[in-house]
Write an enzyme that holds these catalytic residues in place. Structure first.
Site, PDB file in Angstrom:
ATOM      1  N   ALA A  13       0.657   5.083  -2.318  1.00 52.50           N
ATOM      2  CA  ALA A  13       0.455   5.309  -3.757  1.00 52.50           C
ATOM      3  C   ALA A  13       1.674   4.933  -4.630  1.00 52.50           C
ATOM      4  O   ALA A  13       1.537   4.152  -5.581  1.00 52.50           O
ATOM      5  CB  ALA A  13       0.021   6.753  -3.970  1.00 52.50           C
ATOM      6  N   ASP A  34      -2.502  10.898  -2.634  1.00 49.54           N
ATOM      7  CA  ASP A  34      -2.871   9.832  -3.581  1.00 49.54           C
ATOM      8  C   ASP A  34      -3.269  10.399  -4.929  1.00 49.54           C
ATOM      9  O   ASP A  34      -3.103   9.747  -5.956  1.00 49.54           O
ATOM     10  CB  ASP A  34      -4.006   8.985  -3.009  1.00 49.54           C
ATOM     11  CG  ASP A  34      -3.462   8.078  -1.917  1.00 49.54           C
ATOM     12  OD1 ASP A  34      -3.277   8.562  -0.788  1.00 49.54           O
ATOM     13  OD2 ASP A  34      -3.160   6.899  -2.218  1.00 49.54           O
ATOM     14  N   GLN A  81      -2.210   2.747   9.816  1.00 50.25           N
ATOM     15  CA  GLN A  81      -0.933   2.850   9.090  1.00 50.25           C
ATOM     16  C   GLN A  81       0.072   3.685   9.899  1.00 50.25           C
ATOM     17  O   GLN A  81       1.278   3.476   9.802  1.00 50.25           O
ATOM     18  CB  GLN A  81      -1.137   3.505   7.717  1.00 50.25           C
ATOM     19  CG  GLN A  81      -1.878   2.645   6.709  1.00 50.25           C
ATOM     20  CD  GLN A  81      -3.357   2.929   6.716  1.00 50.25           C
ATOM     21  OE1 GLN A  81      -3.930   3.358   7.718  1.00 50.25           O
ATOM     22  NE2 GLN A  81      -4.021   2.692   5.594  1.00 50.25           N
ATOM     23  N   ARG A  86       0.856  -1.192   0.000  1.00 47.61           N
ATOM     24  CA  ARG A  86       0.000   0.000   0.000  1.00 47.61           C
ATOM     25  C   ARG A  86       0.887   1.235   0.000  1.00 47.61           C
ATOM     26  O   ARG A  86       2.112   1.148   0.141  1.00 47.61           O
ATOM     27  CB  ARG A  86      -1.025  -0.011   1.154  1.00 47.61           C
ATOM     28  CG  ARG A  86      -0.605  -0.551   2.461  1.00 47.61           C
ATOM     29  CD  ARG A  86       0.298   0.285   3.314  1.00 47.61           C
ATOM     30  NE  ARG A  86      -0.032   1.685   3.362  1.00 47.61           N
ATOM     31  CZ  ARG A  86       0.861   2.628   3.536  1.00 47.61           C
ATOM     32  NH1 ARG A  86       2.163   2.330   3.678  1.00 47.61           N
ATOM     33  NH2 ARG A  86       0.527   3.885   3.575  1.00 47.61           N
ATOM     34  N   LYS A  92      -5.061   9.911   2.784  1.00 44.16           N
ATOM     35  CA  LYS A  92      -5.693   9.026   3.775  1.00 44.16           C
ATOM     36  C   LYS A  92      -6.763   9.741   4.583  1.00 44.16           C
ATOM     37  O   LYS A  92      -6.569  10.891   4.999  1.00 44.16           O
ATOM     38  CB  LYS A  92      -4.592   8.455   4.678  1.00 44.16           C
ATOM     39  CG  LYS A  92      -5.047   7.543   5.789  1.00 44.16           C
ATOM     40  CD  LYS A  92      -5.934   6.405   5.312  1.00 44.16           C
ATOM     41  CE  LYS A  92      -5.329   5.579   4.201  1.00 44.16           C
ATOM     42  NZ  LYS A  92      -6.319   4.705   3.521  1.00 44.16           N
TER      43      LYS A  92
HETATM   44  O1  MRU Z   1      -4.715   3.126   1.945  1.00 48.72           O
HETATM   45  P1  MRU Z   1      -3.235   3.387   1.896  1.00 48.72           P
HETATM   46  O2  MRU Z   1      -2.521   2.869   3.104  1.00 48.72           O
HETATM   47  O3  MRU Z   1      -2.620   2.929   0.583  1.00 48.72           O
HETATM   48  O4  MRU Z   1      -3.156   4.972   1.914  1.00 48.72           O
HETATM   49  C1  MRU Z   1      -1.913   5.594   1.773  1.00 48.72           C
HETATM   50  C2  MRU Z   1      -1.944   7.057   1.905  1.00 48.72           C
HETATM   51  O5  MRU Z   1      -2.967   7.696   1.986  1.00 48.72           O
HETATM   52  C3  MRU Z   1      -0.623   7.735   1.805  1.00 48.72           C
HETATM   53  O6  MRU Z   1      -0.551   8.857   2.614  1.00 48.72           O
HETATM   54  C4  MRU Z   1      -0.418   8.138   0.338  1.00 48.72           C
HETATM   55  O7  MRU Z   1      -0.633   7.036  -0.498  1.00 48.72           O
HETATM   56  C5  MRU Z   1       0.913   8.685   0.088  1.00 48.72           C
HETATM   57  S1  MRU Z   1       2.155   7.435   0.150  1.00 48.72           S
HETATM   58  C6  MRU Z   1       3.657   8.120  -0.185  1.00 48.72           C
END
Ligand code: MRU
Length: 351
Positions: A54, A245, A204, A52, A256
């Site tokens: 992005a 994202d 996370q 997980r 998130k």
């Molecule tokens: O659902 P996830 O854990 O994939 O969400 C991740 C996020 O929201 C991160 O902050 C975002 O992807 C940036 S990662 C460098």
């Protein structure tokens, strides 16, 4: 940049024709590695958040396309099989722009390899591997550049930074987006003090961000999402660093769930909020945040997943969006590998 981590979240094993990921669902207590060989393995890994973040999703999708094509049985039509594989992987999650971007880049590489090599599978697969590897190498360089740009905001020792979710080493190819400047500040002896929201419902922040900050020896403190305002009233926070994202052309940013709330509270206290991510996260085809598709996830993540007993009555109605959109006016700066951009944003005209 010094690398304090033992391994990357996504690695390709060329001989084995496999993608190796660490199963992030099991953090912080277990480090288990999984091998992905085909589009169903990759779909499942992305969908279920085994991998997980992005940029990490984009890198996994690119290597995943290579591995899936490399493991096709002989006799199957290459072009139609490629479309099926790419379509399946692209459909695993909707919000992060990096997924569709990486799949499209692999698609372009595949079309030109097909023109050059026809049905010579080995040559086509080599071209796909090189492209996926380039995506990862570029992402590492991008994280370093984002880190250097963000580092300029650390103007003294011991600055307090709040982060939400995990936009660090495990969410990307290496180092992180929001956390890359923190690791650079740490190496430069600036002793940053990090505060990480736990990030309900998937934690996370507590499971992944705390793990990696502690691995890197950064001074890190965990807080519940509901404690942000309290912490800010204490004057502990100098700035907020979050990932992204998808950034709409006007700067509205999907990240998130909970990021928008953090930004609104920070705005109230006059604390600057920075969104850090590669410029490929800016989606010029999406005019504003209202046009961003927000993934809705399984209610059990809220009621049961990380509890030994369920924490809501059976059958309770649940609201569980994975992301929210922070309006551009609450974002002080967007930091990419190209520099720091300030509000108001107009990514249709500027880069
Ligand atoms: O659902 P996830 O854990 O994939 O969400 C991740 C996020 O929201 C991160 O902050 C975002 O992807 C940036 S990662 C460098």
């Amino acid at each position: 940049m010094e690398n304090p981590f033992k391994y990357d979240s996504v690695e390709a094993l060329r001989e084995e024709r496999a993608v190796r990921i660490v199963d992030q669902r099991l953090f912080p207590c277990h480090e288990e590695f999984l091998l992905l060989y085909n589009e169903e393995d990759v779909y499942d890994a992305i969908r279920k958040l085994k991998v997980r973040g992005a940029p990490a999703i984009g890198v996994c999708a690119a290597y995943g396309i290579w591995a899936s094509v490399a493991n096709l049985s002989s006799g199957s039509g290459l072009a139609s099989e490629f479309d099926r594989i790419a379509g399946r992987i692209a459909s695993s999650r909707p919000t992060a722009v990096n997924l569709g971007w990486a799949v499209e880049r692999m698609n372009r590489c595949f079309r030109s390899a097909l023109d050059l090599y026809g049905e010579d599978r080995e040559m086509v697969c080599d071209a796909l591997f090189e492209e996926a590897d380039a995506i990862k190498r570029e992402d590492i360089a991008m994280c370093e550049a984002i880190g250097r740009n963000g580092l300029s905001l650390f103007t003294r020792k011991g600055m307090g930074v709040l982060t939400h979710c995990n936009a660090g080493h495990f969410a990307v190819s290496r180092y992180g987006t929001a956390l890359a400047p923190v690791y650079m500040a740490q190496s430069a002896g600036l002793e940053p003090r990090l505060f990480s929201d736990e990030t309900r419902p998937l934690h996370q922040g507590s499971r992944i961000t705390m793990k990696e900050l502690m691995m890197a020896g950064v001074d890190a403190t965990l807080l519940c999402d509901s404690m942000v305002a309290s912490l800010m009233t204490k004057g502990e926070i100098d700035m907020v660093f979050v990932g992204c994202d998808r950034i709409a052309a006007n700067g509205d940013t999907a990240n998130k769930i909970g990021t928008c709330g953090v930004a609104l509270i920070a705005h109230h206290f006059g604390i600057p909020v920075y969104v850090l991510g590669p410029s490929s996260t800016i989606d010029r085809c999406t005019p504003t945040g209202k046009d961003i598709v927000i993934e809705q996830r399984d209610p059990s993540e809220v009621t049961e997943l990380y509890f030994s007993e369920r924490m809501a009555p059976s059958g309770a109605k649940v609201y569980n969006p994975a992301f929210d959109v922070t309006p551009a006016e609450f974002i002080t700066g967007i930091i990419t590998e190209k520099g720091i951009f300030h509000y108001p944003y107009n990514f249709l005209e500027n880069d």
